[in-house]
Design an enzyme around this catalytic site. Structure first.
Site, short mmCIF file in Angstrom:
data_model
loop_
_atom_site.label_atom_id
_atom_site.label_comp_id
_atom_site.label_asym_id
_atom_site.label_seq_id
_atom_site.Cartn_x
_atom_site.Cartn_y
_atom_site.Cartn_z
N PHE A 21 0.87 -1.18 0.00
CA PHE A 21 0.00 0.00 0.00
C PHE A 21 0.90 1.22 0.00
O PHE A 21 1.58 1.50 0.99
CB PHE A 21 -0.91 0.03 1.23
N GLU A 22 0.92 1.93 -1.10
CA GLU A 22 1.61 3.20 -1.15
C GLU A 22 0.93 4.07 -2.21
O GLU A 22 0.49 3.57 -3.24
CB GLU A 22 3.11 3.05 -1.45
#
Length: 351
Positions: free
Chosen positions: A253-254
């Site tokens: 998750f970025e």
């Protein structure tokens, strides 16, 4: 040789997605929490940010990707309709493309990785790399393709032709869960606030996979002091005695301003690491590499903790406080314990 690109809709070329950009940017002021009724967020509308949801994935991950997409669409993207981009080291099957298109009204594109971005660079000693795989006792230690993936995500994803015109990307993965309704545009939030990197979970890295990464990074800083700004986040990754904290942002998750990955300093850092061979002689991951780059090159005011986004990736999860009793998340904070990781606490303590 350029990438082989498979477009899923006749009107979803990267150029077509972003025609009329100036008028959309001129209306930034009216974007609040609710996208309802805003034509810019219609499936074919010109979004206020050049951004996409991007996955590096294979055909046999279709079911896991469909599950994750269903949640992401229900929780967020059915209102905002940002495009999806799927990348693969092999051509996508028609079954995969159909299964993805069935879940969204948003534009979708499929692409194959460019030659040279997946596999061994010419300077790697393949016998030495093979010996590491055969003797490794850590997770994914025996996998050759996992190392190819880490190298690609570290140095090449932002260069793929399908991402060339993007300002931001949100990395997505199969078999993850999104626990909360998201009632705002994270891309727009980051752009309006000058944010370069957004994260959600921050564990510490498993030391056997990165045995020489910190020393190689310190060598880069020593050789390139002009690239390291005075205000940075080195204290997050370095203890007072100069040892490595192993803190890193879990990059599955970025949300990233891609100008950061395209910057000369990031490219120089990646090249330095790539020549050292640690992707193959150890198992350097893209997560610690992205995180060390953030720590060297960015200020805390340029990095955002998306602690309001409930998220699960196999083995770890984050659940916003109070979600069991109120709000638009469905998760138990006692089960989403990443907020209590030492690295998350260390993040909150630094200025």
């Amino acid at each position: 040789m350029g990438a082989v690109i498979f477009a899923s809709r006749s009107n979803t070329s990267t150029h077509g997605l972003y025609t009329g950009w100036g008028s959309a940017l001129s209306n930034l002021g009216k974007y609040g929490g609710n996208a309802e009724g805003l034509s810019e967020y219609s499936p074919q509308g010109t979004k206020p940010v050049k951004a996409a949801l991007v996955a590096l994935i294979r055909n046999d991950d279709l079911y896991g990707m469909r599950k994750a997409m269903r949640e992401l669409e229900d929780r967020w993207n059915h209102k905002y309709n940002y495009p999806y981009i799927f990348l693969n080291d092999q051509p996508f099957s028609e079954e995969f493309k159909r299964g993805i298109r069935d879940l969204t009204k948003a534009p979708v594109q499929f692409g194959v990785l460019e030659p040279g971005t997946w596999g061994y660079p010419e300077w790697i000693d393949k016998e030495k790399a093979k010996k590491e795989r055969e003797t490794a006792s850590y997770i994914k230690g025996h996998s050759e393709s996992y190392r190819f993936m880490c190298r690609f995500q570290s140095g090449f994803v932002h260069k793929h032709p399908l991402l060339r015109d993007l300002e931001f990307y949100w990395r997505i993965e199969p078999d993850v869960h999104y626990y909360c309704d998201i009632d705002y545009d994270p891309f727009l939030y980051m752009k309006k606030n000058g944010l370069k990197y957004g994260w959600n979970i921050a564990p510490d890295e498993y030391e056997p996979t990165v045995r020489t990464l910190w020393n190689t990074t310190k060598d880069f800083m020593k050789k390139n002091p002009q690239m390291i700004p005075e205000k940075n986040l080195i204290d997050w990754v370095s203890n007072k005695d100069g040892s490595y904290t192993k803190c890193h942002f879990w990059s599955n998750f970025e949300i990233v301003d891609l100008s950061f990955y395209r910057s000369p300093q990031y490219q120089a850092y990646f090249d330095h690491l790539d020549k050292a061979g640690g992707f193959f002689y150890e198992r350097w991951g893209d997560a610690p590499i992205h995180s060390l780059a953030v720590a060297m090159f960015l200020k805390k005011s340029e990095v955002h903790y998306f602690d309001d986004v409930g998220y699960y990736h196999p083995a770890m999860s984050h659940c916003p406080k109070g979600s069991k009793e109120r709000g638009k998340c469905v998760c138990d904070p006692q089960e989403g314990w990443s907020n209590d990781f030492g690295c998350a606490k260390r993040w909150r303590s630094i200025s």
